[in-house]
Design a protein around this motif. Structure first.
Motif, PDB file in Angstrom:
ATOM      1  N   GLY A  13       0.808  -1.211   0.000  1.00 13.47           N
ATOM      2  CA  GLY A  13       0.000   0.000   0.000  1.00 13.47           C
ATOM      3  C   GLY A  13       0.840   1.259   0.000  1.00 13.47           C
ATOM      4  N   ALA A  14       0.152   2.382   0.074  1.00 15.67           N
ATOM      5  CA  ALA A  14       0.821   3.677   0.119  1.00 15.67           C
ATOM      6  C   ALA A  14      -0.011   4.633   0.952  1.00 15.67           C
ATOM      7  N   VAL A  15       0.673   5.579   1.557  1.00 16.91           N
ATOM      8  CA  VAL A  15       0.020   6.626   2.348  1.00 16.91           C
ATOM      9  C   VAL A  15       0.388   7.968   1.750  1.00 16.91           C
ATOM     10  N   LEU A  16      -0.612   8.756   1.423  1.00 19.53           N
ATOM     11  CA  LEU A  16      -0.399  10.095   0.891  1.00 19.53           C
ATOM     12  C   LEU A  16      -0.534  11.108   2.015  1.00 19.53           C
ATOM     13  N   LYS A  17       0.502  11.929   2.197  1.00 15.95           N
ATOM     14  CA  LYS A  17       0.486  12.935   3.256  1.00 15.95           C
ATOM     15  C   LYS A  17       0.735  14.317   2.670  1.00 15.95           C
ATOM     16  N   LYS A  18       0.095  15.300   3.262  1.00 18.96           N
ATOM     17  CA  LYS A  18       0.396  16.686   2.911  1.00 18.96           C
ATOM     18  C   LYS A  18       1.418  17.201   3.915  1.00 18.96           C
ATOM     19  N   VAL A  19       2.512  17.753   3.426  1.00 21.62           N
ATOM     20  CA  VAL A  19       3.574  18.228   4.305  1.00 21.62           C
ATOM     21  C   VAL A  19       3.016  19.317   5.213  1.00 21.62           C
ATOM     22  N   GLY A  20       3.125  19.082   6.524  1.00 23.53           N
ATOM     23  CA  GLY A  20       2.602  20.039   7.492  1.00 23.53           C
ATOM     24  C   GLY A  20       1.110  19.932   7.712  1.00 23.53           C
ATOM     25  N   GLY A  21       0.454  18.967   7.032  1.00 27.19           N
ATOM     26  CA  GLY A  21      -0.996  18.884   7.141  1.00 27.19           C
ATOM     27  C   GLY A  21      -1.533  17.516   7.463  1.00 27.19           C
ATOM     28  N   GLY A  22      -0.663  16.516   7.587  1.00 25.16           N
ATOM     29  CA  GLY A  22      -1.110  15.189   7.992  1.00 25.16           C
ATOM     30  C   GLY A  22      -1.537  14.311   6.832  1.00 25.16           C
ATOM     31  N   ALA A  50      -5.346  19.934  -3.194  1.00 23.09           N
ATOM     32  CA  ALA A  50      -5.185  21.383  -3.238  1.00 23.09           C
ATOM     33  C   ALA A  50      -3.713  21.715  -3.437  1.00 23.09           C
ATOM     34  N   LYS A  51      -3.451  22.948  -3.695  1.00 25.11           N
ATOM     35  CA  LYS A  51      -2.073  23.433  -3.845  1.00 25.11           C
ATOM     36  C   LYS A  51      -1.291  23.134  -2.564  1.00 25.11           C
ATOM     37  N   GLY A  52      -0.060  22.662  -2.707  1.00 24.86           N
ATOM     38  CA  GLY A  52       0.757  22.370  -1.536  1.00 24.86           C
ATOM     39  C   GLY A  52       1.797  21.306  -1.815  1.00 24.86           C
ATOM     40  N   GLU A  53       2.540  20.944  -0.775  1.00 22.46           N
ATOM     41  CA  GLU A  53       3.581  19.924  -0.880  1.00 22.46           C
ATOM     42  C   GLU A  53       3.084  18.616  -0.270  1.00 22.46           C
ATOM     43  N   TYR A  54       3.429  17.497  -0.946  1.00 24.52           N
ATOM     44  CA  TYR A  54       2.945  16.184  -0.546  1.00 24.52           C
ATOM     45  C   TYR A  54       4.089  15.168  -0.583  1.00 24.52           C
ATOM     46  N   VAL A  55       3.859  14.029   0.064  1.00 19.94           N
ATOM     47  CA  VAL A  55       4.776  12.900  -0.048  1.00 19.94           C
ATOM     48  C   VAL A  55       3.939  11.629  -0.090  1.00 19.94           C
ATOM     49  N   LEU A  56       4.319  10.709  -0.983  1.00 28.05           N
ATOM     50  CA  LEU A  56       3.636   9.434  -1.123  1.00 28.05           C
ATOM     51  C   LEU A  56       4.583   8.350  -0.613  1.00 28.05           C
ATOM     52  N   ASP A  57       4.210   7.699   0.490  1.00 30.15           N
ATOM     53  CA  ASP A  57       5.034   6.671   1.123  1.00 30.15           C
ATOM     54  C   ASP A  57       4.475   5.290   0.791  1.00 30.15           C
ATOM     55  N   PHE A  58       5.333   4.426   0.239  1.00 28.31           N
ATOM     56  CA  PHE A  58       4.928   3.067  -0.131  1.00 28.31           C
ATOM     57  C   PHE A  58       5.377   2.078   0.945  1.00 28.31           C
ATOM     58  N   HIS A  59       4.505   1.101   1.246  1.00 25.28           N
ATOM     59  CA  HIS A  59       4.772   0.102   2.279  1.00 25.28           C
ATOM     60  C   HIS A  59       4.501  -1.289   1.727  1.00 25.28           C
ATOM     61  N   VAL A  60       5.341  -2.245   2.110  1.00 31.45           N
ATOM     62  CA  VAL A  60       5.081  -3.641   1.783  1.00 31.45           C
ATOM     63  C   VAL A  60       5.165  -4.458   3.062  1.00 31.45           C
ATOM     64  N   GLU A  61       4.112  -5.193   3.342  1.00 26.89           N
ATOM     65  CA  GLU A  61       4.025  -6.014   4.558  1.00 26.89           C
ATOM     66  C   GLU A  61       4.411  -5.212   5.801  1.00 26.89           C
ATOM     67  N   GLY A  62       3.939  -3.973   5.851  1.00 29.28           N
ATOM     68  CA  GLY A  62       4.149  -3.136   7.026  1.00 29.28           C
ATOM     69  C   GLY A  62       5.461  -2.388   7.063  1.00 29.28           C
ATOM     70  N   HIS A  75       8.033   0.388   5.419  1.00 28.38           N
ATOM     71  CA  HIS A  75       8.145   1.535   4.516  1.00 28.38           C
ATOM     72  C   HIS A  75       9.373   1.348   3.630  1.00 28.38           C
ATOM     73  N   PHE A  76       9.166   1.269   2.291  1.00 27.83           N
ATOM     74  CA  PHE A  76      10.306   0.976   1.425  1.00 27.83           C
ATOM     75  C   PHE A  76      10.568   2.037   0.361  1.00 27.83           C
ATOM     76  N   TYR A  77       9.630   2.973   0.136  1.00 24.75           N
ATOM     77  CA  TYR A  77       9.854   3.972  -0.917  1.00 24.75           C
ATOM     78  C   TYR A  77       9.043   5.222  -0.611  1.00 24.75           C
ATOM     79  N   GLN A  78       9.596   6.374  -1.030  1.00 29.46           N
ATOM     80  CA  GLN A  78       8.837   7.614  -0.866  1.00 29.46           C
ATOM     81  C   GLN A  78       9.051   8.518  -2.070  1.00 29.46           C
ATOM     82  N   PHE A  79       7.999   9.255  -2.412  1.00 33.49           N
ATOM     83  CA  PHE A  79       8.062  10.159  -3.560  1.00 33.49           C
ATOM     84  C   PHE A  79       7.458  11.502  -3.165  1.00 33.49           C
ATOM     85  N   PRO A  80       8.300  12.519  -2.983  1.00 32.77           N
ATOM     86  CA  PRO A  80       7.773  13.852  -2.681  1.00 32.77           C
ATOM     87  C   PRO A  80       7.405  14.588  -3.969  1.00 32.77           C
ATOM     88  N   PHE A  81       6.370  15.407  -3.896  1.00 27.43           N
ATOM     89  CA  PHE A  81       5.968  16.206  -5.057  1.00 27.43           C
ATOM     90  C   PHE A  81       5.179  17.417  -4.572  1.00 27.43           C
TER      91      PHE A  81
END
Length: 318
Positions: free
Chosen positions: A80-89, A130-142, A144-150
């Protein structure tokens, strides 16, 4: 008793090592070209979605699925992956249906997405950002193995017949490109692949792209002149065939990888769009091989941001 304890510790260490090196010592990752191709946004409304990203070197799933998707939210391993907004959870969570292809590749075929704040599960798989900074964190079997900021940027339309904001993705798309020759066979033609877009309110913009590869100031190869490309507001991967410079006995002939790899040294690849400088990428050839740099150096770069190109894509950042 002590001998038994030592024995079980050694068994546990062996099992751990076996799991770690099940993929030849390579940690789980994502094929970088599929990340840049597969993280998308509709510029008209800010709808964000993912499309057929490929993973590599994933561990065998902890649960055996009865479907072709060894990883899935229902009865398979968990990817899976978790999408977070930087400074916004946290914004959203993704659960993938992943199918094993030819080793070591996995196709993240589809997914379920859940919006964190509302709990909604849009059937389209799209959520509005919305406009802002984000990071997409990828997880396998719990794990965290990859992250992509944008970043998401916007432009306000002043057109009364087409009002509202237009949305644009910012990040590695604008910095990275790769030299590609199929199966790393030096007798194959070589291409430069890079992501381009028109950051504007128009649906498309026609441009001329110039590309030159130089070694020590000497022109080594270029791309075909007088060719027009139509850029859209979304990032699109473009492929540029390399040819011998137009002057000379081989002028205009296809440039093979061997023609580039035959001379060790430091190179620059420069691009212009409509006559204006767009970017310069530097790379080195040593021992007849393209040398990886920075985030593309296997075993040295941070696995969570490693630029994976497989065997025949050689990546370079501006």
């Amino acid at each position: 008793m002590k001998k038994c304890t030592i024995f079980f510790v050694l068994v546990a260490m062996f099992a751990s090592c076996t799991a770690a090196f099940a993929s030849g010592g390579n940690p789980p990752g994502l094929m970088f070209s599929t990340v840049l191709n597969g993280i998308k946004m509709d510029h008209k409304n800010g709808n964000f979605y993912l499309d057929r990203i490929q993973a590599v070197f994933l561990p065998e799933p902890s649960a055996k699925s009865n479907t072709i998707y060894a990883y899935n939210p229902d009865d398979g391993g968990k990817l899976g992956a978790v999408l977070k907004k930087v400074g916004g959870g946290e914004v959203a969570r993704y659960e993938f249906y992943a199918q094993k292809m030819k080793a070591p590749f996995w196709l993240l075929n589809s997914y379920k997405v859940t919006e964190t704040a509302s709990g909604n599960r849009p059937s389209s798989g799209r959520i509005q950002l919305a406009k802002g900074e984000y990071v997409l964190d990828f997880h396998v079997e719990g794990t965290h193995f990859y992250q992509f900021p944008f970043r998401v940027d916007t432009l306000e339309s002043s057109d009364a017949f087409n009002p509202g904001e237009k949305y644009f993705l910012e990040g590695d798309w604008g910095d990275w490109g790769y030299l590609y020759y199929r199966d790393a066979n030096p007798d194959m033609s070589i291409q430069w692949k890079v992501w381009l877009r028109n950051k504007g309110l128009e649906s498309h913009k026609d441009v001329k792209v110039e590309l030159e590869v130089k070694r020590g100031g000497k022109l080594v190869c270029t791309t075909r002149p007088h060719t027009t490309y139509s850029l859209r507001p979304e990032w699109v991967r473009y492929e540029f065939d390399l040819i011998f410079p137009m002057e000379g006995t081989s002028g205009g002939a296809y440039f093979k990888a061997r023609d580039l790899l035959s001379a060790d040294g430091s190179y620059t690849l420069g691009m212009k769009i409509d006559g204006q400088p767009y970017g310069v990428w530097k790379f080195n050839i040593a021992g007849g091989k393209l040398q990886p740099e920075g985030r593309a150096v296997r075993g040295k770069a941070d696995p969570k941001t490693f630029v994976e190109g497989g065997v025949d894509a050689f990546w370079y950042g501006k």
